[in-house]
Design a protein around this motif. Structure first.
Motif, short mmCIF file in Angstrom:
data_model
loop_
_atom_site.label_atom_id
_atom_site.label_comp_id
_atom_site.label_asym_id
_atom_site.label_seq_id
_atom_site.Cartn_x
_atom_site.Cartn_y
_atom_site.Cartn_z
N ARG A 56 0.86 -1.19 0.00
CA ARG A 56 0.00 0.00 0.00
C ARG A 56 0.89 1.24 0.00
N ASP A 106 -1.33 5.55 10.57
CA ASP A 106 -2.01 4.91 9.45
C ASP A 106 -1.37 3.56 9.12
N GLY A 109 -2.40 1.00 11.69
CA GLY A 109 -3.78 0.59 11.45
C GLY A 109 -3.89 -0.36 10.28
N TRP A 110 -3.18 -0.07 9.19
CA TRP A 110 -3.18 -0.95 8.02
C TRP A 110 -2.63 -2.33 8.39
N ARG A 112 -2.54 -3.81 11.30
CA ARG A 112 -3.52 -4.52 12.14
C ARG A 112 -4.68 -5.07 11.30
N ARG A 113 -5.27 -4.21 10.45
CA ARG A 113 -6.39 -4.63 9.60
C ARG A 113 -5.99 -5.76 8.66
N SER A 114 -4.73 -5.76 8.25
CA SER A 114 -4.23 -6.76 7.30
C SER A 114 -3.80 -8.05 7.98
N GLY A 115 -3.85 -8.10 9.31
CA GLY A 115 -3.55 -9.32 10.04
C GLY A 115 -2.07 -9.60 10.29
#
Length: 168
Positions: A56, A106, A109-110, A112-115
């Motif tokens: 990303r 950011d 957070g990415w 964490r959200r992406s595992g």
């Protein structure tokens, strides 16, 4: 004095490159915070920075200006792909204004959200105290330092830290 400008983080678009390149060029030629070749061409920088998904790339925007950029990705392929990494750069005129914190938050957070299980920064210059303070304030710890691994233009050979944030 005007109100503080809000920083918005958004996905980078192809038309952001003309605003991203000067940031990368400045950081690279300063030779103080990133182990990038100061002679890196724009074409090489674009290929290195604008990574394809699942990586990303984002920009920080204040008003109508790109004030920073980050890319984020798996630190290693295969058995190392559960650990994230990334690079953050802030435009010279926006340093010290919270842009780095917004980009780092950011990225976390990415991840964490992406595992991802953790984030590892592989090469934080030991005298880049602003970045180290920021990362430590977000929970990162220094796992170790490669002594003398970075040639700083003012401070000579200084260490490169490996910094780690456990997300489990």
């Amino acid at each position: 004095m005007g109100a503080a400008m809000t920083t918005v983080i958004r996905e980078a678009r192809a038309d952001d490159w003309p605003a991203i390149w000067p940031i990368i060029h400045d950081v690279g030629t300063e030779q103080r915070t990133f182990p990038y070749d100061p002679a890196m061409t724009e074409c090489a920088a674009r290929g290195m920075w604008l990574l394809a998904p699942p990586a990303r790339v984002v920009v920080a925007v204040g008003g109508d200006r790109v004030t920073g950029t980050a890319n984020m990705y798996a630190n290693r392929p295969g058995p190392g792909s559960h650990v994230a990494s990334g690079s953050l750069m802030v435009a010279r005129e926006a340093r010290g204004t919270g842009v780095g914190r917004a980009l780092a938050t950011d990225l976390i957070g990415w991840a964490r959200r992406s595992g991802f299980a953790a984030i590892q920064f592989n090469a934080v210059v030991d005298v880049n105290t602003a970045a180290i303070r920021l990362y430590e304030s977000l929970g990162f710890v220094t796992l170790g330092t490669a002594p003398g691994a970075f040639r700083h233009p003012a401070d000579g050979d200084v260490g490169l830290r490996i910094m780690w944030l456990d997300l489990r």
